[in-house]
Write a protein that holds these residues in place. Structure first.
Motif, PDB file in Angstrom:
ATOM      1  N   TRP A 146       0.837  -1.202   0.000  1.00 11.90           N
ATOM      2  CA  TRP A 146       0.000   0.000   0.000  1.00 11.90           C
ATOM      3  C   TRP A 146       0.867   1.245   0.000  1.00 11.90           C
ATOM      4  N   HIS A 147       0.547   2.161  -0.895  1.00 14.44           N
ATOM      5  CA  HIS A 147       1.310   3.410  -1.002  1.00 14.44           C
ATOM      6  C   HIS A 147       0.391   4.583  -0.710  1.00 14.44           C
ATOM      7  N   ARG A 148       0.865   5.521   0.114  1.00 15.87           N
ATOM      8  CA  ARG A 148       0.092   6.750   0.297  1.00 15.87           C
ATOM      9  C   ARG A 148       0.366   7.641  -0.915  1.00 15.87           C
ATOM     10  N   VAL A 149      -0.677   8.020  -1.625  1.00 16.85           N
ATOM     11  CA  VAL A 149      -0.475   8.729  -2.892  1.00 16.85           C
ATOM     12  C   VAL A 149      -1.109  10.109  -2.933  1.00 16.85           C
ATOM     13  N   GLY A 188      -9.345  13.831 -13.242  1.00 14.26           N
ATOM     14  CA  GLY A 188      -8.401  12.825 -12.769  1.00 14.26           C
ATOM     15  C   GLY A 188      -7.290  13.462 -11.960  1.00 14.26           C
ATOM     16  N   PHE A 189      -6.715  12.679 -11.055  1.00 12.33           N
ATOM     17  CA  PHE A 189      -5.552  13.134 -10.294  1.00 12.33           C
ATOM     18  C   PHE A 189      -4.440  12.113 -10.525  1.00 12.33           C
ATOM     19  N   ALA A 190      -3.382  12.567 -11.190  1.00  9.91           N
ATOM     20  CA  ALA A 190      -2.317  11.648 -11.588  1.00  9.91           C
ATOM     21  C   ALA A 190      -1.337  11.440 -10.441  1.00  9.91           C
ATOM     22  N   ILE A 210      -0.550   6.100 -12.411  1.00 11.31           N
ATOM     23  CA  ILE A 210      -1.900   5.710 -11.976  1.00 11.31           C
ATOM     24  C   ILE A 210      -2.710   6.988 -11.781  1.00 11.31           C
ATOM     25  N   ALA A 211      -4.018   6.924 -12.062  1.00 11.28           N
ATOM     26  CA  ALA A 211      -4.870   8.095 -11.860  1.00 11.28           C
ATOM     27  C   ALA A 211      -5.973   7.770 -10.872  1.00 11.28           C
ATOM     28  N   LEU A 212      -6.290   8.759 -10.060  1.00 10.25           N
ATOM     29  CA  LEU A 212      -7.389   8.629  -9.096  1.00 10.25           C
ATOM     30  C   LEU A 212      -8.576   9.451  -9.585  1.00 10.25           C
ATOM     31  N   TYR A 213      -9.773   8.905  -9.395  1.00  7.48           N
ATOM     32  CA  TYR A 213     -11.001   9.633  -9.754  1.00  7.48           C
ATOM     33  C   TYR A 213     -11.998   9.454  -8.627  1.00  7.48           C
ATOM     34  N   ARG A 214     -12.848  10.431  -8.481  1.00  3.88           N
ATOM     35  CA  ARG A 214     -13.917  10.332  -7.487  1.00  3.88           C
ATOM     36  C   ARG A 214     -15.249  10.190  -8.235  1.00  3.88           C
ATOM     37  N   ILE A 215     -15.892   9.061  -8.018  1.00  2.00           N
ATOM     38  CA  ILE A 215     -17.183   8.813  -8.663  1.00  2.00           C
ATOM     39  C   ILE A 215     -18.212   8.546  -7.567  1.00  2.00           C
ATOM     40  N   ASN A 216     -19.230   9.389  -7.485  1.00  2.00           N
ATOM     41  CA  ASN A 216     -20.264   9.264  -6.449  1.00  2.00           C
ATOM     42  C   ASN A 216     -19.652   9.126  -5.054  1.00  2.00           C
TER      43      ASN A 216
END
Lengths: 347, 105
Positions: B4-7, B18-20, B28-34
């Protein structure tokens, strides 16, 4: 390929006068002049008789007389005199084009005149607004119009083509870029936070330390690019909308295809500081002119290669996002116009 | 075995964009959906485009260059020109910290 049902800039207002001006637009010869009451007129620049450009002739009152055999045309394009005969053949007429003077430019409609609604002219009020200092210029470019559109939608080139004026490496390596798209619009927003200003900004803005710089590119098809650019001293709140203590400019571009491989490039620069000082306007415009001549050298060199091998394979990079979204809108508009053309002809 | 990595912080990941992040060299990209945060590969399987600079709509990400579409929650390729799905990664939130789980090679 051209979109015909659109307004395009044909000339600056001051280019058109009592001496006929020839300008090829979307591959068609056009002659521009003003009547005695100063109304600007655009006619087909080809005599209905033996095809000489009417722009080689002269104005007799409000009629344009062909240099070859003296046929005269009125402002609607109708022939009103054939020397040596009383009857005027009904076919003796040239096309006239809707023409509107706005923002110190003359806007022409090359498509179906029934669709020429002046309300559809893209807003360039900064060129003619007492709250801004502004000037505009013209460049003839030996390259396809879309190369110019591409250039203005991807400003990472500033770091490489314009490092003596409006560019520095900060705007590639330290920028946040966002592309927003709508049905007929692309907006590319770039923020460069807490970075050194480029040379032009030091010259005209007097910055001594790092700045927060913005570039907001607004594309409207076919080839209108209005750039909201500027900078404020770092940390004074520009990203949150508080633009104080810095400079704000509009770089205003309207590209008109001449042929598939040549373009008319109308551009202007407006500034919100020292607005009544013509020396400041000239100083700002001179910086942009230097940069734009560097761009023209790029466009024309690209076109030379494209003439050798049309449509070569090309690699896309992420900075092309705005360019690609704009081309998708243009592709759709071309398809729509092509689909509507046979219908219009049948009606 | 998953590491696990804190990103990111939770507030870095906003609706609609997106948050790269870089996890040991992996994009890797993070997205917030609902409200839920998802992590998927950030490079398009078609050509080399960074997806998080593309367009988020209805739980999908559209490639900024050639318009391939992927389901953000599952990584599934929904339309061309790409043909391959994207890898997804488990996401864990502890307080304001977002962790992404990456399988060890």
């Amino acid at each position: 390929m051209f979109l015909r049902n659109s307004w395009y800039v044909a000339a600056s207002g001051q280019e058109a006068g009592r001496k006929p001006l020839r300008r090829v637009i979307l591959g068609e010869p056009v002659v521009l002049f003003r009547t005695e009451d100063d109304t600007p007129v655009a006619l087909e620049d080809r005599c209905a008789h033996r095809h000489l450009p009417l722009s080689m002739g002269k104005l007799i009152g409000d009629t344009l007389q062909c240099h070859y055999h003296g046929l005269r045309y009125d402002r609607t394009g109708a022939c009103v005199r054939v020397p040596g005969q009383d009857l005027i053949p009904p076919s003796a007429r040239v096309r006239s084009y809707p023409l509107v003077e706005r923002y110190r430019w003359l806007w022409i409609w090359m498509g179906d005149p029934a669709l020429a609604d002046p309300a559809k002219i893209t807003d360039y009020h900064w060129l003619d607004d007492s709250r801004w200092g502004a000037a505009s210029e013209y460049l003839h470019v030996k390259a396809n119009w879309q190369l110019i559109v591409d250039n203005l939608l991807d400003l990472t080139h500033l770091a490489f083509v314009h490092e003596t004026t409006i560019g520095n490496s900060a705007l590639v390596e330290h920028a946040g870029v966002k592309v927003q798209r709508a049905h007929d619009n692309v907006v590319v927003t770039r923020w460069i936070i807490d970075q050194p200003p480029p040379p032009t900004f030091v010259k005209v803005g007097g910055f001594t330390g790092n700045v927060d710089r913005w570039q907001i590119i607004d594309f409207v098809p076919p080839a209108f690019l209005r750039l909201d650019v500027g900078a404020t001293p770092t940390g004074t709140g520009a990203p949150e909308g508080r633009r104080v203590g810095g400079i704000s400019m509009r770089n205003l571009n309207a590209i008109t295809p001449e042929t598939e491989t040549t373009s008319h490039y109308f551009w202007g620069q407006a500034h919100d500081f020292d607005i009544h000082n013509p020396h400041t306007t000239e100083k700002v415009v001179a910086q942009i002119r230097t940069a734009f001549l560097e761009d023209v050298a790029v466009f024309e060199a690209q076109q030379v290669n494209l003439d050798l091998v049309p449509n070569p394979p090309q690699t896309d990079i992420n900075a092309d996002t705005g360019v690609i979204q704009a081309r998708r809108i243009l592709d759709r508009l071309h398809r729509e116009e092509a689909a509507a053309a046979p219908r219009a002809a049948a009606e | 075995m998953t590491t696990w990595h804190r990103v990111a912080s939770a507030s870095d990941v906003r609706d609609g964009e997106g948050f790269a992040v870089d996890v040991d060299g992996a994009a890797i990209a993070l997205y917030r959906i609902n409200g839920a945060i998802h992590a998927i590969d950030d490079v398009c399987t078609h050509e080399f485009a960074v997806l998080s600079q593309g367009f988020v709509q209805d739980g999908t990400i559209e490639c900024p260059l050639h318009a391939a579409q992927f389901d953000i929650a599952t990584g599934e390729c929904l339309s061309g020109p790409a043909a391959q799905d994207l890898r997804t990664y488990p996401v864990r939130q502890e307080g304001d910290d977002i962790f992404v789980g990456v399988p060890e090679a």
